[in-house]
Design a protein around this motif. Structure first.
Motif, mmCIF file in Angstrom:
data_model
loop_
_atom_site.group_PDB
_atom_site.id
_atom_site.type_symbol
_atom_site.label_atom_id
_atom_site.label_comp_id
_atom_site.label_asym_id
_atom_site.label_seq_id
_atom_site.Cartn_x
_atom_site.Cartn_y
_atom_site.Cartn_z
ATOM 1 N N ALA A 38 0.840 -1.193 0.000
ATOM 2 C CA ALA A 38 0.000 0.000 0.000
ATOM 3 C C ALA A 38 0.877 1.245 0.000
ATOM 4 O O ALA A 38 1.919 1.299 0.647
ATOM 5 C CB ALA A 38 -0.900 -0.002 1.227
ATOM 6 N N LEU A 78 -8.172 2.084 -13.895
ATOM 7 C CA LEU A 78 -7.445 1.850 -12.655
ATOM 8 C C LEU A 78 -8.367 1.262 -11.598
ATOM 9 O O LEU A 78 -9.576 1.523 -11.595
ATOM 10 C CB LEU A 78 -6.838 3.161 -12.142
ATOM 11 N N ALA A 94 -6.733 3.651 -6.360
ATOM 12 C CA ALA A 94 -5.522 4.061 -7.074
ATOM 13 C C ALA A 94 -5.725 5.440 -7.696
ATOM 14 O O ALA A 94 -6.814 5.768 -8.176
ATOM 15 C CB ALA A 94 -5.167 3.049 -8.153
ATOM 16 N N THR A 101 -0.382 5.712 -7.905
ATOM 17 C CA THR A 101 -0.229 5.398 -6.486
ATOM 18 C C THR A 101 -1.390 4.538 -6.030
ATOM 19 O O THR A 101 -2.558 4.851 -6.304
ATOM 20 C CB THR A 101 -0.192 6.690 -5.645
ATOM 21 N N VAL A 102 -1.084 3.426 -5.333
ATOM 22 C CA VAL A 102 -2.133 2.535 -4.838
ATOM 23 C C VAL A 102 -2.254 2.698 -3.326
ATOM 24 O O VAL A 102 -1.322 3.116 -2.641
ATOM 25 C CB VAL A 102 -1.837 1.061 -5.187
ATOM 26 N N SER A 103 -3.439 2.395 -2.807
ATOM 27 C CA SER A 103 -3.700 2.485 -1.372
ATOM 28 C C SER A 103 -3.931 1.095 -0.807
ATOM 29 O O SER A 103 -4.010 0.101 -1.543
ATOM 30 C CB SER A 103 -4.936 3.349 -1.117
ATOM 31 N N THR A 119 -6.823 -0.908 -2.220
ATOM 32 C CA THR A 119 -6.757 -1.429 -3.584
ATOM 33 C C THR A 119 -6.608 -2.948 -3.549
ATOM 34 O O THR A 119 -5.677 -3.470 -2.931
ATOM 35 C CB THR A 119 -5.578 -0.817 -4.348
ATOM 36 N N TYR A 155 -4.222 -5.116 -13.412
ATOM 37 C CA TYR A 155 -5.195 -4.186 -13.989
ATOM 38 C C TYR A 155 -4.655 -3.607 -15.295
ATOM 39 O O TYR A 155 -3.560 -3.034 -15.327
ATOM 40 C CB TYR A 155 -5.492 -3.053 -13.000
ATOM 41 N N LYS A 205 -0.981 -5.141 -8.530
ATOM 42 C CA LYS A 205 -1.024 -4.858 -7.087
ATOM 43 C C LYS A 205 -0.937 -6.189 -6.344
ATOM 44 O O LYS A 205 -1.794 -7.047 -6.473
ATOM 45 C CB LYS A 205 -2.327 -4.138 -6.733
#
Length: 640
Positions: A554, A581, A585, A604-606, A609, A614, A637
């Motif tokens: 993350a 996305l 993200a 940027t991913v959290s 996610t 993807y 991810k």
């Protein structure tokens, strides 16, 4: 603007494997018990004796009895039933199998012994084995010959305009079956929903039309579906790979088009694809599952009652997206081929016939291989591979040597972002052809084979929006192969019926009476006028490098370079947007708009996610009038 879906944004899985082994039994003294001698094949392909090939029945339990089956012939991709001369006795389940070259479905009814054949292809002669089991595990086999004939040659190749049918939410694959047993081909499509995913069943009417979709529960983000008969009751069942829940749903058919459930089968991380085989040779159907994020294939052995043992995993390449079953070394034991999107190759794992596999041997493909299919494209009787490459926009053909190895890939151009390929014979010349679903260009490409491993330039068929998967069938019963195409973006399935135009018979030209030919007056030859070379119009194209970036935690950031290739004096700034996305993200372009040759994209991913792969689309717009151009890449991810 096109909404993009990733080759792996749809997928996640773990597969459970089970192994049920029966030992050969000793002869019993009482009549009707014990093991019979190995069946000897008569000239017509039927077994002259019953063969008991599993553990001996308990005392007081009679071994299964099967009648003889007639040899049977049918047209390519059509359906039939084969009825024995005697109904089975002492039989609780039946498994029907043949060579891995056969791509249709087979199942047998334990009450009547009738074998149902659905979507028989490719053309060829197959020895079909019918194996009956009693409740204690003892079994008896009979065989017959199934001949699938090539249709009458039909040129030029053409299909009627697509008929589109609602399928549920964003399907990523489609499978052909006969789920209500009426002899008319039906469709199964997974609906790509994270929570409470479903499978849509569309029943065919044999005129090319289908009923409204009925939905049955599956796991999270179902991606791939395969047809089998996992409990041996003669009714078609489904195995569904669920990307988000990391498992495979088993849906047991009731023979009327409805489905119940059996326990789910665990798989690896992010299962993308599921295939049916018999990897330990016990006559019960097993599962192979390609796991995108755990970079392996899960083998789950079936018990013949709809249950599967815990999965055993075997390593493959990187980002494994599809699996196909074959016998690539000709030893009679089933092997698997796995396409690896991240490492740009295909893994071959040779089976030992007991449910285990060798270490993977890898063979190069194009860029971004997304699926794999088995065929024989040069007619040498050795299994070959067709692999659509989603990044390099071509199909790789790997010709097999018959010993488990393959020649270097030969690539054939198709549309943009090809994700799936099906093998058929669309012009009836006895040489295998290809149909390819191209996600980004919204077309299906038809490539005609020449029988020596080469293919024609593609013929394009426009269909729905975002085609992700193509399957062959005969949906109007005319003996010519049709296509079913799952469309992710338009949530539909397109049906392309094979069309054969009638070539007009030329009218004879009357013979003219000769007359004297006048002498022509010489004419001066005109001086040719030079044709000016046209100036190319201002334009540009986009590309993204690298094509795939993995983010392991993350808050991780994936960085890409978006390159603008300008032609014809195009100098306008280009403004970027992004679609496809995952939730949680965010993306930035620097600069945006871009006046130069590139822009840096940061995604940027959290923590929210979901794990998965993807496929996203970057869309550029610039110039007057505005020119819109796109490019795709993937974001991977991993688990937090």
């Amino acid at each position: 603007m096109k909404k993009s879906t990733s080759p792996s944004a749809f997928f996640n899985l773990r597969v459970l494997i089970g192994l049920f082994v029966f030992l050969a039994g000793a002869f019993l003294a009482l009549p009707g018990f014990g093991t019979f001698s190995h069946a000897s094949a008569q000239a017509n392909g039927n077994a002259s004796e019953q063969e008991l090939v599993s553990s001996q029945p308990e005392r007081g339990v009679l071994a299964p009895v099967l009648g003889n089956y007639p040899d049977t012939s049918l047209l390519l991709s059509t359906d039939t039933t084969v009825t024995p001369d005697l109904a089975p006795t002492n039989t609780t389940s039946i498994n029907v199998s043949t060579s891995t070259n056969f791509k249709g479905t087979l199942e047998g009814n334990p009450a009547t012994g009738v074998v149902r054949v659905t979507d028989a292809h490719p053309a060829g002669t197959y020895t079909v084995t019918v194996r009956a089991f009693e409740s204690g595990g003892a079994s008896t086999t009979k065989t017959f010959t199934l001949i699938v004939t090539t249709p009458v040659t039909c040129n030029p190749v053409s299909f009627a305009a697509a008929g589109n049918f609602g399928s549920g939410s964003a399907p990523l694959s489609v499978a052909v079956g006969d789920f209500n047993g009426d002899g008319k081909q039906d469709l199964a499509l997974p609906n790509n929903i994270e929570e409470g995913g479903t499978i849509s069943i569309l029943l065919g009417d044999s005129t090319g039309h289908f009923s409204a979709a009925r939905s049955f529960g599956a796991g999270g983000y179902p991606i791939s579906v395969a047809v089998g008969d996992f409990n041996g009751d003669g009714r078609q069942d489904l195995a569904v790979a669920n990307s988000a829940s990391d498992d495979v749903s088993i849906l047991l058919g009731d023979g009327t088009g409805s489905f119940g459930t059996a326990p789910d089968v665990d798989a690896g991380f992010d299962p993308y694809s599921v295939a049916v085989g018999d990897f330990n040779g016990d006559g019960r159907q097993d599962l192979a599952v390609a796991n995108d994020l755990s970079n392996n294939v899960s083998i789950s052995l079936g018990d013949g009652a709809g249950h599967f043992s815990a999965a055993v995993n075997f390593g493959t390449g990187t980002l494994s997206t599809a699996v196909a079953v074959g016998d690539f070394n000709g030893d009679g034991k089933q092997d698997v081929a796995v396409s690896n999107y991240g490492s740009n190759n295909v893994s071959i794992l040779s089976g030992d016939g007991a449910g285990r596999f060798s270490a993977a041997v890898n063979f190069g493909a194009g860029s971004g291989p997304f699926s794999v299919r088995v065929g024989d494209f040069n007619g040498d009787g050795k299994q070959d591979l067709a692999v659509p490459n989603g990044v390099s926009n071509n199909v790789s053909i790997l010709l097999g040597n018959g010993d488990g190895t393959f020649n270097a890939a030969t690539n054939f151009a198709v549309g943009s972002n090809p994700l799936s390929v099906a093998v058929g014979d669309f012009n009836g010349d006895g040489k295998q052809d290809l149909a390819v679903a191209n996600y980004e260009s919204d077309i299906v490409s038809i490539l005609l084979g020449d029988g020596i491993g080469n293919f024609s330039a593609p013929i394009s068929l426009p269909g729905g929006s975002g085609p992700t998967f193509v399957a062959v069938g005969d949906f109007n019963g005319d003996g010519k192969q049709d296509l079913a195409v799952a469309n992710h973006d338009s949530s539909s399935v397109s049906i392309f019926l094979r069309a054969c135009g009638i070539t007009p018979t030329p009218t004879p030209t009357p013979t003219a009476t000769a007359s004297p030919t006048p002498t022509a007056t010489p004419t001066a030859t005109p001086t040719p006028t030079a044709t000016p070379t046209p100036t190319p119009a201002p334009d540009y194209s986009l590309s993204i490098n690298p094509s795939s970036v993995s983010v392991p935690r993350a808050g991780g950031i994936a960085t890409y370079t978006v390159t603008i290739t300008r032609t014809g004096g195009f100098s306008s700034p280009v403004t970027f947007t992004i679609s496809g996305l995952p939730s949680g993200a965010t993306a930035t372009f620097t600069p945006n708009p871009a006046s130069g040759s590139s822009s840096t994209l940061r995604v940027t991913v959290s923590r929210s996610t979901h794990q998965g792969t993807y496929l996203f689309t970057v869309t550029g717009q610039g110039g007057t009038p505005p020119l819109t151009r796109t490019a795709t890449a993937t974001l991977v991810k991993r688990k937090n």
